[in-house]
Design a protein around this motif. Structure first.
Motif, mmCIF file in Angstrom:
data_model
loop_
_atom_site.group_PDB
_atom_site.id
_atom_site.type_symbol
_atom_site.label_atom_id
_atom_site.label_comp_id
_atom_site.label_asym_id
_atom_site.label_seq_id
_atom_site.Cartn_x
_atom_site.Cartn_y
_atom_site.Cartn_z
ATOM 1 N N THR A 168 -37.816 -37.292 66.912
ATOM 2 C CA THR A 168 -37.202 -36.575 65.790
ATOM 3 C C THR A 168 -37.997 -36.736 64.500
ATOM 4 N N ASN A 169 -38.397 -37.957 64.203
ATOM 5 C CA ASN A 169 -39.138 -38.242 62.973
ATOM 6 C C ASN A 169 -40.520 -38.808 63.308
ATOM 7 N N PHE A 170 -41.112 -38.252 64.340
ATOM 8 C CA PHE A 170 -42.378 -38.735 64.897
ATOM 9 C C PHE A 170 -43.465 -38.892 63.834
ATOM 10 N N HIS A 171 -43.587 -37.923 62.936
ATOM 11 C CA HIS A 171 -44.684 -37.938 61.966
ATOM 12 C C HIS A 171 -44.514 -38.999 60.879
ATOM 13 N N SER A 172 -43.359 -39.650 60.854
ATOM 14 C CA SER A 172 -43.151 -40.726 59.874
ATOM 15 C C SER A 172 -43.389 -42.113 60.466
ATOM 16 N N TYR A 173 -43.703 -42.164 61.767
ATOM 17 C CA TYR A 173 -43.938 -43.450 62.429
ATOM 18 C C TYR A 173 -45.239 -43.385 63.220
ATOM 19 N N ALA A 174 -46.148 -44.297 62.901
ATOM 20 C CA ALA A 174 -47.476 -44.270 63.521
ATOM 21 C C ALA A 174 -47.848 -45.653 64.034
ATOM 22 N N LYS A 175 -48.974 -45.727 64.725
ATOM 23 C CA LYS A 175 -49.497 -47.044 65.101
ATOM 24 C C LYS A 175 -49.676 -47.894 63.851
ATOM 25 N N GLY A 176 -50.235 -47.272 62.819
ATOM 26 C CA GLY A 176 -50.315 -47.932 61.518
ATOM 27 C C GLY A 176 -51.506 -48.869 61.357
ATOM 28 N N ASP A 177 -51.741 -49.267 60.111
ATOM 29 C CA ASP A 177 -52.906 -50.084 59.773
ATOM 30 C C ASP A 177 -52.853 -51.475 60.395
ATOM 31 N N TYR A 178 -51.665 -52.085 60.410
ATOM 32 C CA TYR A 178 -51.554 -53.455 60.928
ATOM 33 C C TYR A 178 -51.962 -53.504 62.403
ATOM 34 N N PHE A 179 -51.389 -52.614 63.184
ATOM 35 C CA PHE A 179 -51.685 -52.573 64.611
ATOM 36 C C PHE A 179 -53.155 -52.243 64.833
ATOM 37 N N HIS A 180 -53.648 -51.241 64.112
ATOM 38 C CA HIS A 180 -55.032 -50.802 64.292
ATOM 39 C C HIS A 180 -56.018 -51.917 63.947
ATOM 40 N N ARG A 181 -55.798 -52.587 62.801
ATOM 41 C CA ARG A 181 -56.710 -53.659 62.385
ATOM 42 C C ARG A 181 -56.693 -54.813 63.383
ATOM 43 N N THR A 182 -55.510 -55.137 63.845
ATOM 44 C CA THR A 182 -55.366 -56.305 64.714
ATOM 45 C C THR A 182 -56.033 -56.097 66.078
ATOM 46 N N LEU A 183 -55.978 -54.887 66.606
ATOM 47 C CA LEU A 183 -56.514 -54.618 67.940
ATOM 48 C C LEU A 183 -57.865 -53.899 67.927
ATOM 49 N N LYS A 184 -58.408 -53.688 66.737
ATOM 50 C CA LYS A 184 -59.628 -52.889 66.634
ATOM 51 C C LYS A 184 -60.800 -53.509 67.384
ATOM 52 N N ASP B 58 -43.071 -52.027 71.982
ATOM 53 C CA ASP B 58 -43.996 -51.097 71.330
ATOM 54 C C ASP B 58 -43.588 -50.995 69.867
ATOM 55 N N THR B 59 -44.581 -51.066 68.995
ATOM 56 C CA THR B 59 -44.307 -51.118 67.561
ATOM 57 C C THR B 59 -44.895 -49.918 66.832
ATOM 58 N N LYS B 60 -44.113 -49.354 65.923
ATOM 59 C CA LYS B 60 -44.573 -48.292 65.043
ATOM 60 C C LYS B 60 -44.453 -48.768 63.593
ATOM 61 N N GLU B 61 -45.254 -48.181 62.730
ATOM 62 C CA GLU B 61 -45.210 -48.523 61.307
ATOM 63 C C GLU B 61 -44.669 -47.344 60.523
ATOM 64 N N ALA B 62 -43.708 -47.593 59.651
ATOM 65 C CA ALA B 62 -43.104 -46.523 58.854
ATOM 66 C C ALA B 62 -44.074 -46.057 57.773
ATOM 67 N N LEU B 63 -44.326 -44.752 57.749
ATOM 68 C CA LEU B 63 -45.222 -44.182 56.744
ATOM 69 C C LEU B 63 -44.467 -43.789 55.478
ATOM 70 N N ASN B 64 -43.137 -43.741 55.582
ATOM 71 C CA ASN B 64 -42.287 -43.386 54.437
ATOM 72 C C ASN B 64 -40.992 -44.206 54.509
ATOM 73 N N ASP B 65 -40.261 -44.256 53.420
ATOM 74 C CA ASP B 65 -38.912 -44.822 53.459
ATOM 75 C C ASP B 65 -38.060 -43.961 54.386
ATOM 76 N N ASP B 66 -37.118 -44.598 55.080
ATOM 77 C CA ASP B 66 -36.330 -43.843 56.058
ATOM 78 C C ASP B 66 -35.013 -44.576 56.304
ATOM 79 N N ILE B 67 -34.066 -43.866 56.882
ATOM 80 C CA ILE B 67 -32.815 -44.470 57.345
ATOM 81 C C ILE B 67 -32.660 -44.115 58.823
#
Length: 509
Positions: free
Chosen positions: A101-117, A373-382
């Motif tokens: 539903t709100n797929f574009h507001s949740y991504a792998k994100g910087d934390y995950f990417h940096r840690t596993l890069k 599985d973890t996603k990172e919020a790209l925006n504030d959300d409820i």
């Protein structure tokens, strides 16, 4: 000198926390548990629930599950140190929200990417946006019906008949104890390399050869997983800067893994040059023919698909064979279906194994290859359950916990019961009809736009292995009576210490 001062300041900052850990750990060692009731952890100023995280560090996934089982909404906000918040959830509505539903507001994100890069680079499982879309689009061609049929009838069937079955026959004749987890990893490794890269590593041979790559890959996955779950985030960065401990081992492991992947790419490029008319019949050929000449990028792709093709399927089959050995009624039903379908062509045989398919789904419910599985919020959300999410917060959905919720699976959730996936076919009462669950209640293969491309391929491969092995052999765990294996949730899950088994040839009659 400046660096040493900064390092000293860092450890002085950590000293109160380290002392708290020492005190709490010693106190816990002497404290008797007066009750088995579970309650959410206490949170303190500055350190949050750090002490509870430390106390449960060796049973993290089960601790998360315990918390979510007693949380009414099945969503809990874990207060980590220094104001960091992480959302844990087993709520299907929340899973649907973040994955679809709100797929574009949740991504792998910087934390995950940096840690596993270091291990995964810019491979499909560690990127978002256009790079992810491109890799997914190219890879999707690998999973059409023609490719799946070829995979089962040639690659898997050949590996099964020429390598796996002879090894099991020999073990049955000599009484040798095998580590079936290791055997299955070799099997799936050979398979993914053949189908995706057109390369046969011949890792499943009677001698069970040791390979530097395999050990390096194990080390890389383990250390990268540990980075994600560090008690004090960022410590790995200091170790990497100093090139010490686990980070030094990771550097060596990643170098070995990348060298292996680059050799595969080098051979494929040579093959494509020598045979200009060669069709792009495998995944690697398609990527190389797509115009991407960056060797590092293609290397990342190779490593990602090895992780997906080797570790997930082998983990599922390991737990499946253990569950089958503990549930003779289910094993009998599976064997009955295998014999009924044995006259059909290979592809049709595995495609139509309804009861076996249900039993595999049931295994994956209890022991998912990707436990969290973890996603990172790209925006504030409820979230749908009212949980407030701030930009930058991590939201972790936990398939392992979801498979253990009574509200989703009933009071018998702990039972290995394939029938919960089946109903009688109205046309023919004696036949089963498979009834799936929605992907947000059962997100074992993710869901939404990032749903696993290889889902059908994984099921076909697993059913072919089950048909080939269970028809001829009984797999008997070589452990003490009542011993339970430990579920280890790394990037992909595994059985701690492997799965030692004895192989018993079945009476053909």
């Amino acid at each position: 000198m400046l660096f040493l001062q900064l390092l000293a300041s860092f450890f002085l900052l950590l000293l109160p926390l380290l002392l708290s850990i020492l005190f709490f750990t010693r106190a816990s060692a002497h404290k008797k548990q007066s009750s088995t009731a579970v309650s959410p952890p206490r949170s303190y100023p500055i350190i949050g629930s750090f002490l509870a995280v430390v106390a449960n560090r060796h049973r993290r996934i089960q601790w998360f599950t315990d918390i979510l089982q007693v949380t009414p909404s099945a969503t809990y906000v874990l207060h980590r140190s220094i104001g960091v918040r992480q959302v844990l959830t087993a709520n299907p509505a929340v899973v649907q929200h973040i994955l679809k539903t709100n797929f574009h507001s949740y991504a792998k994100g910087d934390y995950f990417h940096r840690t596993l890069k270091d291990l995964l680079g810019h491979g499909i499982f560690n990127v978002d946006g256009e790079s992810w879309k491109f890799q997914r689009q190219v890879a999707s061609h690998e999973f059409n019906t023609k490719s799946l049929r070829n995979f089962i009838e040639t690659v898997v069937d050949t590996e099964l008949s020429d390598r796996l079955i002879p090894i099991l026959s020999s073990a049955a004749a000599t009484g040798t104890v095998l580590d079936f987890q290791d055997i299955l990893r070799r099997f799936t490794f050979d398979n993914i390399c053949k189908i995706a890269f057109g390369f046969d590593p011949a890792y499943l041979l009677p001698t069970l050869p040791q390979a530097k790559f395999a050990q390096a890959f194990e080390d890389g996955v383990k250390i990268s997983s540990d980075r994600l779950n560090e008690l004090i985030p960022g410590v790995w960065k200091i170790k990497k800067l100093l090139n010490i401990g686990s980070e030094k081992r990771l550097k060596i492991a990643v170098s070995e893994v990348q060298e292996f992947a680059k050799n595969i790419i080098k051979e494929k490029k040579h093959e494509l040059r020598e045979k200009a008319s060669l069709d792009s019949v495998d995944l690697l050929s398609r990527f190389l023919s797509s115009g991407h000449s960056d060797e590092n990028f293609v290397t990342d792709i190779v490593i990602s698909f090895i992780l997906a093709g080797r570790d997930t399927t082998s983990a599922a089959l390991t737990w499946y064979l253990w569950l089958l050995s503990k549930n003779p009624r289910v094993e009998s039903e599976v064997l009955k279906e295998i014999k009924e379908k044995s006259e059909a062509p290979v592809f049709e045989e595995v495609k139509d194994m309804v009861y076996t398919h249900a039993s595999l789904c049931e295994c994956l419910r209890l022991y998912p290859p990707v436990a969290t599985d973890t996603k990172e919020a790209l925006n504030d959300d409820i979230l749908p359950d009212g949980t407030v999410v701030r930009k930058g917060m991590r939201v972790t959905y936990i398939p392992y916990a979801m498979g253990r919720l009574e509200r989703l699976w009933g009071s018998d959730w702990a039972d290995f019961k394939p029938e919960r996936w089946l109903e009688k076919d109205e046309a023919e009462n004696r036949h089963w009809k498979f009834v799936g669950r929605d992907a947000y209640t059962y997100p074992v293969f993710q869901a939404g736009p990032r749903i696993c491309l290889g889902k059908e391929m994984a099921f076909l491969q697993m059913k072919r292995v089950v048909a080939g092995v269970v028809r001829r052999f009984k797999v008997v765990p070589a452990v003490e009576e009542g011993a339970e294996p430990e579920f280890v949730p790394l990037l992909t899950s595994k059985m701690k210490g492997g799965m030692p088994v004895r192989i018993v040839e079945r009476d053909e009659k």
